[in-house]
Scaffold this active site. Structure first.
Site, short mmCIF file in Angstrom:
data_model
loop_
_atom_site.label_atom_id
_atom_site.label_comp_id
_atom_site.label_asym_id
_atom_site.label_seq_id
_atom_site.Cartn_x
_atom_site.Cartn_y
_atom_site.Cartn_z
N SER A 274 50.27 39.73 44.41
CA SER A 274 50.91 41.01 44.11
C SER A 274 49.91 42.13 44.27
O SER A 274 48.69 41.92 44.14
CB SER A 274 51.45 41.01 42.68
OG SER A 274 51.88 42.29 42.28
N TYR B 241 51.25 39.75 33.36
CA TYR B 241 51.62 39.55 34.77
C TYR B 241 50.45 39.87 35.69
O TYR B 241 50.09 39.08 36.58
CB TYR B 241 52.82 40.43 35.11
CG TYR B 241 53.27 40.34 36.55
CD1 TYR B 241 54.05 39.28 36.99
CD2 TYR B 241 52.90 41.32 37.47
CE1 TYR B 241 54.47 39.20 38.31
CE2 TYR B 241 53.30 41.25 38.80
CZ TYR B 241 54.09 40.19 39.21
OH TYR B 241 54.50 40.11 40.52
#
Length: 674
Positions: free
Chosen positions: A551, A564
């Protein structure tokens, strides 16, 4: 067009029952009269299944259409056996109209025989009589003068002349047994021809059942492992065997423990019969002249078994090269590869190989046909396949070489096997779809087995994609899913670590459970999948690719996102660590850093979208537009955008790239790597 309709219906019915003929084996034909659109006069035509088609799925487009007068006129200019290849080329000058399939080598058999309808089939029972040492006498005993024996002859124009002459000399006959090969039947109507074909096939079946001995393969000397142990050992051996079978060309594998196979492998006479090889040309063109047979019991250690397989494989390659040298002539095509197509492992089952899954599966099916043929021939007499020299003449026939050259160019990922986690939807599904479109076989791994199987079914049949349950946080579940890939396709070449989830919370609201869940799924899950797949790739010895869907958050410190972002940073560093560790094995490890993938995303749909929208003060429905607006390119990132990047990394153009991360974020300066 009633003749064509009758022909298609008959072909489909015969091809639907594998007792009648094997996949893509045999051909059928019909003769009839139409008006020539050029002259306005009646013209006699032959419709015959073209080269490479399958009877069970035959349609009109799979027929070759020839003018019968011109095809039969070829008999007057046939110079003899040395001109067989040239005669096939002349069929093109007999074609009627545009389109249609290429005429096959068996066209002469259909056109020259004086009957309105002709079937040429490869039933196991018929080939059993055809390969029995005293086949002519057995045919006479079984059918009297109703079916005639024809000595082995390589398919071609002369065989068509032979069968035409035999039918003319035997008006009472409904067909013939072709020595070493199969059967041919004929009839004045489509119904009569089909009935005659079935009479021969069922007659052979009944004759073997009534007259044959009960134990043609001899005593049982080794019982198969229990089902669970059999699958476990097959999964352990599959990547090793696939790697060996891919020495010359990358292959996809197929495994079967069909009772027919296990019974053959358990028999005392299996080694000697397997060494004789297959007989029907359709069989050995796909299975090679003989299989590789492991000569260790299933109780031997995996280490000892692997070592013995390596020794046997080296010997097999030497033997095959010697076979080629024995029969090759100055004009023969080059040797195509010396690896086995069939590997028999007593107590475990059969591994078959091909350039794609369908070819591998069909090769295995053909060897099952060959086992049935051996059983029938040995039950009645003695199995006596055609000579090895004849097998070579067909295997390295210029016409077979031309057929291979007509195949479409392989897709870039042909022969590759991909395993994608979290692939029932979103980025994972889009990636699986793209990899399959580029020729890969794909394993859809997802926590939800039903969704995984549904996604696989949308991509294609089981020769293209399979769905498996996989909880990436569970070591045993990951190992089972990787084993399932090995059993389905022979191994794994390409891993996409995509499974993930997210909870958007500020630090003080993030619980230990939130932290553990996200790290278990993404950091630990990626580690487990990479470890198990690397173990398999190393056993294959064929290199491979591991891609992490990380990500932008792995490098960007965004708000309210501690768990996350930390786990994505963990994944990003796994890429670097594994690229350094596995590079010596030819395994490349790379990452993708997406951002703002809203549409089609399972993560965003499960609550993450609403949470991030709240953080940025926009409506959830406008989140994709918001993300696009903050990028340099002002374009929304889609799951397919990430899939394209995965393909770029694993395709043919970046073969020397490893240890990198590719941003897929429409140009987000916050995610620039530095």
């Amino acid at each position: 067009m009633s003749a064509v309709g009758d022909l298609i219906g008959r072909s489909n019915r015969l091809g639907a029952d594998k007792r009648n003929t094997n996949f893509a084996g045999g051909n059928t034909s019909a003769k009839g009269t139409e008006t020539d659109p050029v002259t306005g006069e009646p013209v006699e035509l032959l419709w015959v299944k073209g080269s490479g088609g399958d009877l069970g799925t035959l349609t009109e487009s799979g027929l070759a259409v020839l003018r019968l007068d011109r095809m039969r006129a070829m008999a007057g200019t046939y110079p003899g056996l040395d001109a067989e290849d040239a005669m096939v080329e002349r069929f093109d000058y007999c074609l009627h109209g545009r389109g249609g399939a290429a005429p096959s080598i068996d066209t002469a058999m259909h056109g020259l025989v004086d009957a309105s309808h002709v079937d040429h089939l490869h039933p196991d029972s018929g080939i059993a009589l055809a390969t029995a040492a005293d086949g002519p006498a057995l045919t006479k005993e079984c059918f009297g003068d109703r079916v005639v024996w024809v000595d082995w002859r390589r398919p071609g124009f002369q065989l068509g002349l032979d069968i035409a002459a035999i039918k003319s000399a035997n008006p009472q006959a409904i067909g013939c047994i072709l020595g070493g090969h199969g059967i041919t039947a004929w009839g004045d109507t489509s119904e009569a021809c089909e009935a005659n074909s079935l009479e021969i096939i069922r007659g052979c079946e009944a004759f073997i059942a009534e007259r044959g001995k009960a134990d043609p393969f001899g005593a049982r000397v080794a019982e198969p492992l229990a089902a669970e142990a059999r699958a476990e050992r097959a999964a352990a051996l599959a990547p090793v065997i696939r790697g060996l079978a891919s020495t010359d060309h990358r292959q996809v594998g197929h495994y079967t423990d069909d009772p027919v196979v296990l019974d053959f492998l358990a028999s005392a006479r299996m080694p000697e019969l397997a060494a004789l090889g297959t007989s029907c040309p359709d069989h050995f063109l796909r299975t090679k002249v003989r299989p590789l047979v492991l000569d260790l019991p299933p109780t031997a250690s995996i280490e000892a078994t692997v070592q013995r397989l390596q020794e046997l494989h080296a010997a097999y390659r030497e033997d095959y090269a010697a076979y080629y040298e024995r029969y090759a002539e100055p004009g023969s095509p080059a040797m195509r590869g010396a690896d086995p197509a069939i590997v028999l492992v007593p107590g475990v089952g059969m591994f078959s190989f091909g350039a794609d899954k369908q070819t591998a599966r069909v090769a295995g099916e053909f060897y099952v046909n060959a086992i049935n043929v051996m059983r029938g021939a040995e039950a009645l007499s003695r199995y006596a396949p055609i000579d090895e020299s004849e097998k070579f003449r067909i295997e390295y026939w210029d016409l077979e070489e031309a057929k291979l050259k007509r195949r479409p160019k392989p897709k870039p990922l042909a022969g590759r096997i991909a395993f994608v986690t979290g692939a029932a939807g979103g980025i994972g599904k889009a990636t699986a779809e793209r990899l399959a479109a580029e020729g890969a076989c794909v394993v859809i791994a997802d926590l939800d087995a039903e969704k995984a199987q549904a996604a696989a079914a949308e991509i294609g049949n089981a020769d293209t994609a399979v769905g498996v349950a996989c909880n990436v946080t569970d070591e045993a579940a990951v190992a089972a899913a990787i084993n399932a890939a090995a059993l389905a396709f022979g191994g794994v070449d390409l891993i996409v670590n995509n499974a993930g989830l997210s909870l958007s919370k500020p630090l003080l609201e993030t619980t230990a459970a939130d932290w553990d869940l996200q790290h278990d799924v993404m950091a630990k899950g990626s580690f487990l999948v990479s470890r198990e797949s690397a173990r398999l790739m190393i056993a294959q010895g064929m290199g491979g690719d591991i891609v992490y869907i990380a990500s932008k958050n792995s490098v960007f410190a965004g708000p309210n996102n501690i768990a996350y972002s930390a786990t994505k940073a963990d994944q990003a560093h796994q890429v670097r660590l594994l690229a350094a560790e596995l590079g010596g094995r030819g395994i490349r490890v790379n990452g993708i850093n997406p951002d703002g993938v809203v549409r089609g995303s399972g993560i965003f749909a499960s609550g993450w979208g609403a949470e991030r929208a709240a953080v940025y003060g926009v409506e959830e429905s406008e989140l994709g537009k918001y993300y696009a607006g903050r990028t340099l390119l002002k374009k929304e990132v889609l799951p397919s955008s990430v899939a394209d990047a995965v393909y770029a990394l694993v395709g043919p153009d970046l073969g020397l790239t490893t240890g990198v991360h590719i941003p897929v974020d429409s140009g987000n300066p916050q995610g620039f790597l530095r």
